[in-house]
Design a protein around this motif. Sequence first.
Motif, short mmCIF file in Angstrom:
data_model
loop_
_atom_site.label_atom_id
_atom_site.label_comp_id
_atom_site.label_asym_id
_atom_site.label_seq_id
_atom_site.Cartn_x
_atom_site.Cartn_y
_atom_site.Cartn_z
N TYR A 170 -1.58 0.24 4.26
CA TYR A 170 -1.25 1.43 5.21
C TYR A 170 0.17 0.92 5.90
O TYR A 170 0.20 -0.22 6.35
CB TYR A 170 -2.39 1.65 6.16
CG TYR A 170 -3.56 2.18 5.73
CD1 TYR A 170 -3.63 3.56 5.68
CD2 TYR A 170 -4.66 1.50 5.27
CE1 TYR A 170 -4.73 4.15 4.96
CE2 TYR A 170 -5.82 2.00 4.92
CZ TYR A 170 -5.95 3.26 4.92
OH TYR A 170 -7.02 3.73 4.15
N TYR A 171 1.09 1.48 6.09
CA TYR A 171 2.31 1.24 6.54
C TYR A 171 2.71 2.21 7.37
O TYR A 171 2.58 3.29 7.06
CB TYR A 171 3.15 0.73 5.35
CG TYR A 171 3.72 1.93 4.68
CD1 TYR A 171 5.10 2.43 5.10
CD2 TYR A 171 2.92 2.41 3.47
CE1 TYR A 171 5.44 3.33 4.21
CE2 TYR A 171 3.79 3.36 2.88
CZ TYR A 171 4.86 4.10 3.17
OH TYR A 171 5.33 4.98 2.44
N ALA A 172 3.75 1.89 8.29
CA ALA A 172 4.52 2.72 9.12
C ALA A 172 5.99 2.70 8.77
O ALA A 172 6.57 1.67 8.63
CB ALA A 172 4.29 2.44 10.42
N SER A 173 6.49 3.65 8.70
CA SER A 173 7.87 3.60 8.34
C SER A 173 8.63 5.11 8.84
O SER A 173 8.19 6.03 8.55
CB SER A 173 8.33 3.61 6.73
OG SER A 173 9.49 3.43 6.47
N SER A 174 9.60 4.95 9.39
CA SER A 174 10.59 6.21 9.86
C SER A 174 11.52 6.50 8.62
O SER A 174 12.11 7.59 8.78
CB SER A 174 11.26 5.88 11.13
OG SER A 174 12.33 4.81 10.88
N GLY A 175 11.79 5.51 7.93
CA GLY A 175 12.74 5.76 6.66
C GLY A 175 11.97 5.87 5.18
O GLY A 175 11.07 6.11 4.84
N SER A 176 12.61 4.96 4.44
CA SER A 176 12.12 4.48 3.20
C SER A 176 10.85 3.65 3.13
O SER A 176 10.67 3.10 3.97
CB SER A 176 13.42 3.95 2.25
OG SER A 176 13.71 2.85 2.71
N LYS A 177 10.30 3.83 2.24
CA LYS A 177 9.19 3.02 2.04
C LYS A 177 9.62 1.26 1.88
O LYS A 177 10.29 1.13 1.09
CB LYS A 177 8.29 3.18 0.65
CG LYS A 177 7.05 2.50 0.45
CD LYS A 177 6.25 2.90 -0.76
CE LYS A 177 5.22 2.10 -1.09
NZ LYS A 177 4.61 2.60 -2.49
N PRO A 178 8.68 0.53 2.69
CA PRO A 178 9.03 -0.74 2.68
C PRO A 178 8.80 -1.46 1.31
O PRO A 178 8.14 -1.04 0.55
CB PRO A 178 8.19 -1.76 3.55
CG PRO A 178 7.91 -0.36 4.68
CD PRO A 178 7.94 0.87 3.88
N ALA A 179 9.50 -2.27 0.80
CA ALA A 179 9.65 -3.20 -0.43
C ALA A 179 8.25 -4.08 -0.67
O ALA A 179 7.73 -4.35 0.41
CB ALA A 179 10.72 -4.14 -0.82
N TYR A 180 7.90 -4.03 -1.85
CA TYR A 180 6.76 -4.71 -2.31
C TYR A 180 5.53 -4.47 -1.74
O TYR A 180 4.55 -5.18 -1.80
CB TYR A 180 6.90 -6.23 -1.94
CG TYR A 180 8.33 -6.77 -2.45
CD1 TYR A 180 8.85 -6.91 -3.65
CD2 TYR A 180 9.19 -7.28 -1.24
CE1 TYR A 180 10.01 -7.29 -3.85
CE2 TYR A 180 10.67 -7.56 -1.86
CZ TYR A 180 10.90 -7.90 -3.12
OH TYR A 180 12.16 -8.21 -3.52
N LYS A 197 7.79 -0.39 10.00
CA LYS A 197 7.72 -1.58 9.04
C LYS A 197 6.57 -2.15 9.09
O LYS A 197 6.43 -3.15 8.01
CB LYS A 197 8.74 -2.35 9.14
CG LYS A 197 10.48 -1.74 9.19
CD LYS A 197 10.64 -1.01 7.73
CE LYS A 197 12.10 -0.33 7.94
NZ LYS A 197 12.39 0.61 6.59
N GLU A 198 5.58 -1.90 9.88
CA GLU A 198 4.18 -2.94 10.18
C GLU A 198 3.24 -2.42 9.03
O GLU A 198 3.13 -1.15 8.70
CB GLU A 198 3.63 -2.57 11.40
CG GLU A 198 2.53 -3.45 11.68
CD GLU A 198 1.61 -3.43 13.07
OE1 GLU A 198 1.11 -4.39 13.52
OE2 GLU A 198 2.05 -2.46 13.62
N GLY A 199 2.76 -3.24 8.13
CA GLY A 199 1.76 -2.84 7.18
C GLY A 199 0.46 -3.69 7.46
O GLY A 199 0.37 -4.87 7.74
N LEU A 200 -0.69 -2.80 7.35
CA LEU A 200 -2.07 -3.34 7.53
C LEU A 200 -3.09 -3.19 6.37
O LEU A 200 -2.88 -2.30 5.47
CB LEU A 200 -2.51 -2.68 8.68
CG LEU A 200 -1.93 -2.85 10.00
CD1 LEU A 200 -2.64 -2.08 11.11
CD2 LEU A 200 -1.44 -4.24 10.44
N CYS A 201 -3.94 -4.29 6.13
CA CYS A 201 -4.87 -4.04 4.99
C CYS A 201 -5.93 -3.14 5.64
O CYS A 201 -5.81 -2.71 6.71
CB CYS A 201 -5.38 -5.54 4.81
SG CYS A 201 -6.48 -6.21 6.19
N GLY A 202 -6.90 -2.98 4.69
CA GLY A 202 -8.21 -2.01 5.08
C GLY A 202 -8.89 -2.51 6.24
O GLY A 202 -9.07 -1.80 7.36
#
Length: 501
Positions: A170-180, A197-202
């Motif tokens: 799961y991730y937050a992004s106001s623009g393009s999808k973060p890499a990797y 740009k913060e990304g979290l696991c389940g």
Amino acid sequence: MKYLFLLSIGPVQSFIAQARKSRDLRLGSELLSRLIDTALNEPSIKKVIFPSKNLKSKPNRFISLIEANNDTDARAICSGVEDVIRAKYSQLVESAIREHGKHNLVDEHVDNFLEVYWLAVPYDEKVDYYNQYLEVERTFASLKNARLFNQSTEEGARKCSLCGERNAIYYASSGSKPAYLAENAISIEQDQSLEDKEGLCGVCFSKRFFFKNQHPFPSTAEIALADTLVKAAKDANLGQLINTYPTIGDGQLFYPDNLTEKYFQKQKIKTKEPLKKFLGDLSGKLSTIRKAAAEMDLKFTEYYAMVMVDADNMGRWMSGEYLTDKTKLREFQELVSQSLGNFAEKITDRLDSVEGRGKTVYAGGDDFLGFVNLNHLTPFMAEFKNLFDTYVNKPLQGFNGAGTPPMTYSAGIVIAHYKMPLTEVVMSVREMEKKAKKFSDAKSHFALAVMKHSGEVEITVQPWRAGSNFLPDFINSISKAITDYKFSKSFITNLEIELKK
């Protein structure tokens, strides 16, 4: 036939400590507490010895009695309790992610995360409980040393921003999808619970969104400002200015360096008018508020305290080492459980209900973690001691052997800037608590660290008492003398320079 049943769940320390927001800490503790509470309310749990069922923040383990016809039935009962815990956890995760969608890796993350250990042995009430309990504890410790785990099969991808262990899905992004990012990672739009740009696991995503709207928890900035805002509200004009100031649910907007376009974009703060004009108006209002506060000698401090307390020698106390009559161990354990539960309820109330004082993360009786406003730190520690003596040591006096000292506790205290990464503060307060315990064989110390915004860290370890003086009171008197301009701050600096020689 009766069985003595011990169960623990984990991982505890890492799960709670992996936090970027104060809310992560609170909800991590709340989630684990709910799982234990679910187990304790199972009909098969006939008698709970420890902890008290009335305790709001349950520890990660319990001791109880169950009844079964034979070992096979006992094993089925214990496995059933484990199944109930895992089912409850899955239910809470499903509830947390429901409105955002379920990624196909969620189940794998959740299934491989929770560790449940249990042991049940026949219990004979005609035989000495003391020796039976010691044997059970030794066996249980051996059981936990043989850790079982499932091998992870995740593809290489960006790891979770919180735990750094599992893939971010799961991730937050106001623009393009973060890499990797992992395949099919789910984008969370316009939710201030996730930073850009913060990304979290389940596991970590469900912790962050677990009962999100039902458990409001102040940010570190709000803790730092709490006492100032309470005192400011007592002035009608200043109180009105603060009440109409748009804090957007977070005290960080009371600090001028956050009134920038970059900060608003990062926090996903939307404004009805052009952002530049909005920030200009906000800056003018804040300048008026801070000027009025300065006239009342109120400071918008940027620091707060995190306090971690742990009772000393709990293993010895629970094993009956200090008991005069070892045959009364079970009765003693039940009394300790009840006394610690009463204390936890009182100390939580005294921190949370006093406006501007702080907020409890968890209070399990023999351990405590909370955020405290600096103006309330030393008075709170004094009240902590008085309540511990009243609700724990006083009830236990009749059981202790002659000359047995009262139960003591050690504490780690960290004073940190509100922008300091919370994970670092939690690691530091845990390190301070361990440092306090190791400083002396007698324990009963506190270790205090000041983490300055510049990166400098000052540490001191002290006993709670020096002669007849309770040191937090002594520190408070020095602090008050400086605040009242009875002597200058440079006096302490000069004194330190001279003493170092």
